[in-house]
Design a protein around this motif. Structure first.
Motif, mmCIF file in Angstrom:
data_model
loop_
_atom_site.group_PDB
_atom_site.id
_atom_site.type_symbol
_atom_site.label_atom_id
_atom_site.label_comp_id
_atom_site.label_asym_id
_atom_site.label_seq_id
_atom_site.Cartn_x
_atom_site.Cartn_y
_atom_site.Cartn_z
ATOM 1 N N GLY A 1 0.847 -1.176 0.000
ATOM 2 C CA GLY A 1 0.000 0.000 0.000
ATOM 3 C C GLY A 1 0.888 1.232 0.000
ATOM 4 N N PRO A 2 0.320 2.409 0.245
ATOM 5 C CA PRO A 2 1.140 3.632 0.239
ATOM 6 C C PRO A 2 2.314 3.584 1.218
ATOM 7 N N ILE A 3 2.116 2.916 2.365
ATOM 8 C CA ILE A 3 3.171 2.902 3.387
ATOM 9 C C ILE A 3 4.327 2.011 2.958
ATOM 10 N N GLY A 4 4.029 0.772 2.579
ATOM 11 C CA GLY A 4 5.082 -0.145 2.162
ATOM 12 C C GLY A 4 5.816 0.335 0.928
ATOM 13 N N LEU A 5 5.083 0.849 -0.053
ATOM 14 C CA LEU A 5 5.709 1.375 -1.266
ATOM 15 C C LEU A 5 6.637 2.539 -0.945
#
Length: 542
Positions: free
Chosen positions: A45-49
């Motif tokens: 998601g935005p965090i992992g990416l």
């Protein structure tokens, strides 16, 4: 955003072109690879990416695993704050976000049909980014994935790869992954769980995730509408207490990209979920909000939420980031923004351990600082929710009185809480102690301002803040610095004595000319000095 999804009537936005990302056979299966990677990140998601990109820009390789092969199936997180945009700018995606997103600064608050007051979030224009933009999560993920592909030498992005078990020892983490070609074992020095509010990693570890569950249900609807529902020169955020068009306690509306409008309607505790998600029933509700029948329902869901946090975010070689570590209500946009702030705090610290052999103690500072930030976000989120959804008659009477009095009284306006909007956590009291400990800038994120470089190019301070430690000075630095330090010298005149020119004078409106400001890689001012002393600078370095 910490949603507990109750039901979802439509899995996909109708106005977004979803792409399926291809599955590639992992080298552990194709070649029998036994490589030990520096970092494995679970959840794209935005965090992992964002974390994968941050580490890549610092020269650290990672494997990024996601059990799906498309971006977010609904608009979800949509409101991105100024500090988050500065971080995204460093990661290389902010320009695309700004081009696509909707900039808003004005918020209007109503009690029934009567406007109580409006506010401007960022009246000072001398900063690179606005207070907020609205942009659907699927666009943000798309841009971040494109950026990951540009950094493929450092990021191994694996779609349709699901972690089914993991364990750790003193040397590494062993992760069992299931993919379309079978199961395989993956090893890494660290594993970072970015796998969301329902984090399978957290559940496998049987970690306590206590908090307050709010029983109110909310209907969230994205509509496509070419004609703005309200007359306004610029997009605005509109929030209603006790709206006359909706038999409930609150409603929220703001615009997203490509003429999509987000509407949240509070429904109450005891509802028939299936009935509330009936498209015709939803359409009748929305017609009352926008006073028109000229719209298309793009995506909708019913949710309720909780506010909760782990009591630790670092478990030796396993680290939690974003919603896997803490969840809040959606009011105030503190979920997605808070997760990106986690990334900003962790990335440089994890890279320093892996690349510079820094003691892993530095990861404890990530734990300390972001746990306190989570507490602050949860406190703000809980206060907003309790004000919006009073628990008893006394609380409702208090809220109604505050709303009535706020029309002509600033004191009562300050009490109204429809979601205190996301701001960076301040490091007050966390190891900061120097001569200017009472300066309000100490422990805060640097404040941006416009500058000119030696060639006359207009930039902003945020453009020249480096991934390393930074020293902002309003005079020429005359001593040798024996470690890697990005020196930013700014003057009131454009000459050879300084690197940049404070051509609008905004710098000296926000900083003192006789002081020097020591800034961490994540933008925090952790030291303020009149005279530069190498030993004092070193004390401020983690």
């Amino acid at each position: 955003m910490g949603f507990i999804t109750v039901n979802r009537a439509a899995n996909f936005s109708k106005n977004y072109n979803y792409k399926e990302f291809p599955f590639k056979i992992p080298p552990e299966i194709a070649e029998g690879s036994k490589e030990i990677y520096p970092v494995v990140i679970v959840g794209a998601g935005p965090i992992g990416l964002s974390l994968a990109i941050d580490l890549a820009q610092r020269g650290v390789k990672s494997v990024l695993l996601d059990d799906n092969n498309i971006v977010s199936t609904g608009s979800r997180a949509i409101c991105w704050a100024k500090r988050t945009l500065e971080i995204f700018d460093r990661l290389g995606v902010a320009s695309k976000m700004m081009a696509k997103g909707i900039t808003w600064e004005t918020g209007r608050l109503f009690n029934g049909d009567k406007e109580v007051f409006s506010f401007n979030l960022l009246p000072d224009k001398g900063q690179k980014f606005p207070a907020f933009i609205n942009l659907q999560q699927y666009y943000v993920e798309e841009y971040l994935i494109e950026r990951c592909f540009q950094l493929e030498d450092y990021i191994d992005l694996r779609f349709s790869n699901e972690v089914i078990s993991h364990s750790q020892n003193k040397d590494n983490v062993e992760i069992t992954v299931s993919c379309p070609k079978g199961e395989y074992l993956l090893r890494s020095s660290y594993m970072v769980a970015c796998d969301g509010a329902d984090s399978p990693t957290r559940k496998r570890m049987n970690l306590s995730f206590e908090g307050e569950i709010f029983d109110e249900h909310f209907l969230i609807v994205d509509i496509f509408m070419e004609t703005p529902p309200f007359e306004s020169d610029r997009p605005e955020r509109w929030f209603w207490f006790a709206p006359t068009f909706h038999d409930g306690q609150s409603a929220l509306l703001h615009k997203q990209a490509v003429n999509i409008y987000r509407i949240d309607l509070q429904l109450g505790e005891n509802i028939d979920k299936k009935s509330e998600l009936d498209p015709e029933r939803v359409r009748k509700r929305i017609k009352k909000v926008v006073k028109s029948d000229s719209f298309e329902i793009d995506w909708m869901s019913i949710y309720k939420f909780k506010c909760a946090s782990l009591d630790r975010m670092v478990f030796d070689r396993i680290i939690f980031v974003g919603d896997s570590a803490h969840v809040v209500s959606p009011f105030g946009a503190r979920g997605g923004n808070g997760g990106i702030h986690d990334v900003d705090n962790l990335g440089w610290k994890l890279a320093s351990v892996l690349k510079d052999n820094t003691s892993d103690y530095i990861l404890n500072t990530y734990n300390e600082e972001r746990i306190e930030a989570a507490k602050e976000n949860i406190a703000n989120s809980s206060r907003a929710t309790n004000f919006m959804t009073p628990k008893n008659k006394m609380a409702k009477a208090f809220r109604d009185q505050v709303l009535d009095l706020s029309v002509n009284n600033q004191f009562f306006r300050n009490i109204i809480n429809s979601g205190r909007l996301s701001v960076p956590f301040k490091l007050t009291g966390l190891r900061l102690d120097n001569q200017y400990r009472d300066d309000p800038l100490l422990g805060s994120i640097y404040v941006d301002f416009p500058i000119l470089d030696s060639k006359g190019n207009q930039l902003f301070l945020t453009d020249v803040i480096a991934n390393s430690y930074n020293l902002l000075s309003f005079s020429k630095i005359k001593i040798e610095i024996p470690f890697n330090l990005n020196i930013i010298s700014v003057g009131q005149e454009n000459n050879e004595d300084v690197d940049f020119f404070d051509f609008e004078g905004k710098g000296l409106e926000r900083y003192r000319a006789d002081l020097n400001y020591f800034i961490r890689p994540d933008g925090y001012i952790v030291g303020i000095f009149k005279e530069i002393n190498i030993r004092e600078l070193e004390k401020c370095m983690l």
